[in-house]
Design an enzyme around this catalytic site. Structure first.
Site, mmCIF file in Angstrom:
data_model
loop_
_atom_site.group_PDB
_atom_site.id
_atom_site.type_symbol
_atom_site.label_atom_id
_atom_site.label_comp_id
_atom_site.label_asym_id
_atom_site.label_seq_id
_atom_site.Cartn_x
_atom_site.Cartn_y
_atom_site.Cartn_z
ATOM 1 N N SER A 188 0.820 -1.333 0.126
ATOM 2 C CA SER A 188 -0.092 -0.014 -0.109
ATOM 3 C C SER A 188 0.966 1.192 -0.035
ATOM 4 O O SER A 188 0.638 2.286 -0.662
ATOM 5 C CB SER A 188 -0.979 -0.095 1.143
ATOM 6 N N TRP A 189 1.676 1.256 0.668
ATOM 7 C CA TRP A 189 2.778 2.478 1.003
ATOM 8 C C TRP A 189 3.559 2.688 -0.403
ATOM 9 O O TRP A 189 3.772 3.805 -0.869
ATOM 10 C CB TRP A 189 3.536 2.574 2.170
ATOM 11 N N GLU B 183 4.888 -3.216 11.091
ATOM 12 C CA GLU B 183 6.243 -2.909 11.589
ATOM 13 C C GLU B 183 6.443 -2.805 12.890
ATOM 14 O O GLU B 183 7.546 -3.194 13.448
ATOM 15 C CB GLU B 183 6.940 -1.732 10.911
ATOM 16 N N LYS C 76 6.833 5.587 16.853
ATOM 17 C CA LYS C 76 5.324 5.780 17.100
ATOM 18 C C LYS C 76 4.574 4.440 16.625
ATOM 19 O O LYS C 76 3.416 4.506 17.362
ATOM 20 C CB LYS C 76 5.145 6.887 16.068
#
Length: 336
Positions: free
Chosen positions: A11-12, A281, A191
């Site tokens: 997707s990225w 991830e 994050k």
């Protein structure tokens, strides 16, 4: 206009290839699966990862990695973090000798505990001035839908960062630059771990106060960790730090939030991995980040609780109460 290659058709990777093509560049993607490459090249679609999105005419794809990078002026890397070294090792004979290598990944390599830019430099035998990273509040589907956003391009050589940023921008995607590669990368890595924690408490059923507390304390943990490893504290207040943290923790589009929510609902790590369409991830980064934190003596209670939940050594329902009631005495609020 530049000729660029994007390695990875998730997707990225597909979204960033669209960003580059919409900026007026000629883009060739490398997809590991031949059927994915054919669909992108012939139908202008990647239905597995970006359903409903039509890709630009200036974007094509191939399953031949050597063909993808041939003549590329910039090479963007969007493969799973734990596959990066093997991918670059295989491509080493055909990589352009002077093109910037741009990491779109947010992870830490298991075993070596290296950041992605370090893996790129080591595996591709290039200096840090040839390696850039892109990070920020970048949820793939929203960007593929051309919702406005921004990111930061980071490289130890600011001129190189500027060269990448000029290519990686368009009407809906704005690129800033900095030279704090450590902070930019660790902001993107850490994050994800906080987002897993937010997903866990969401799955359990806790509300916005709990989530806001974890996000705020998570930012403090992220900043302390990154600064201890050489990052600039102001980077953690920017797009790659606070910006990415907010987006990843607040949206069900986030893979790491989704993985955490499944853990909070009682699924095992194995079940979560099996149910996910793509790699989260944060799950693979927990162990190497915990090792790096322990080596520097950096306390990271949120990370530790997430690890206990993943290892099934803590009930997901106990993660938030443990974080808020574990200290016998009030603790000074440290913001970094």
């Amino acid at each position: 206009m530049a000729d660029v290659a994007v390695l990875g058709a998730g997707s990225w990777g597909t979204t960033f290839a669209k960003v580059l093509a919409d900026g007026g560049n000629r883009v060739t993607m490398w997809a590991r699966r031949p059927e994915a490459a054919r669909e992108i090249a012939e139908s202008r679609r990647n239905t597995r990862y970006l359903p409903g999105i039509t890709l630009p005419d200036a974007l094509t794809a191939t399953s031949d990695a050597a063909a993808a990078v041939a003549g590329a002026q910039q090479v963007y890397l969007a493969v799973p973090s734990q596959q990066l070294r093997a991918t670059l090792t295989d491509l080493l004979p055909v990589l352009p000798t002077d093109a910037p290598l741009v990491s779109l990944m947010k992870g830490v390599e298991a075993g070596t505990r290296l950041r992605m830019s370090e893996v790129v430099a080591e595996a591709a035998h290039v200096g840090p001035e040839r390696v850039a990273v892109v990070s920020g509040p970048n949820l793939a589907l929203e960007i593929a839908q051309e919702q406005p956003t921004a990111a930061v391009v980071s490289c130890s050589d600011l001129d190189a960062a500027m060269a990448v940023a000029r290519v990686a921008r368009n009407d809906y995607f704005h690129s800033f630059v900095n030279d704090d590669v450590i902070g930019t990368e660790f902001g993107g890595v850490l994050k994800n771990l906080v987002a897993v924690a937010i997903g866990i408490v969401d799955g359990v059923g806790y509300g916005e106060n709990t989530k806001a507390s974890i996000i705020t304390r998570g930012l403090a943990e992220v900043t302390a960790f990154a600064v201890a490893h050489g990052a600039k504290p102001e980077t953690m207040q920017g797009l790659a730090g606070l910006g990415d943290l907010i987006a990843t923790c607040a949206s069900p589009l986030s893979r790491n939030f989704t993985a955490g929510r499944l853990l909070g609902l009682g699924y095992s790590r194995q079940d979560v991995v099996a149910r996910m369409n793509q790699v989260a991830e944060g799950l693979s980064s927990i162990a190497p980040v915990a090792e790096l934190a322990a080596a520097r003596g950096i306390p990271m209670p949120i990370l530790e609780q997430v690890r206990l939940v993943i290892d099934e050594a803590m009930d997901p329902r106990d993660i938030a109460p443990h974080l808020t009631t574990d200290d016998a005495e009030p603790t000074l609020e440290m913001l970094s």
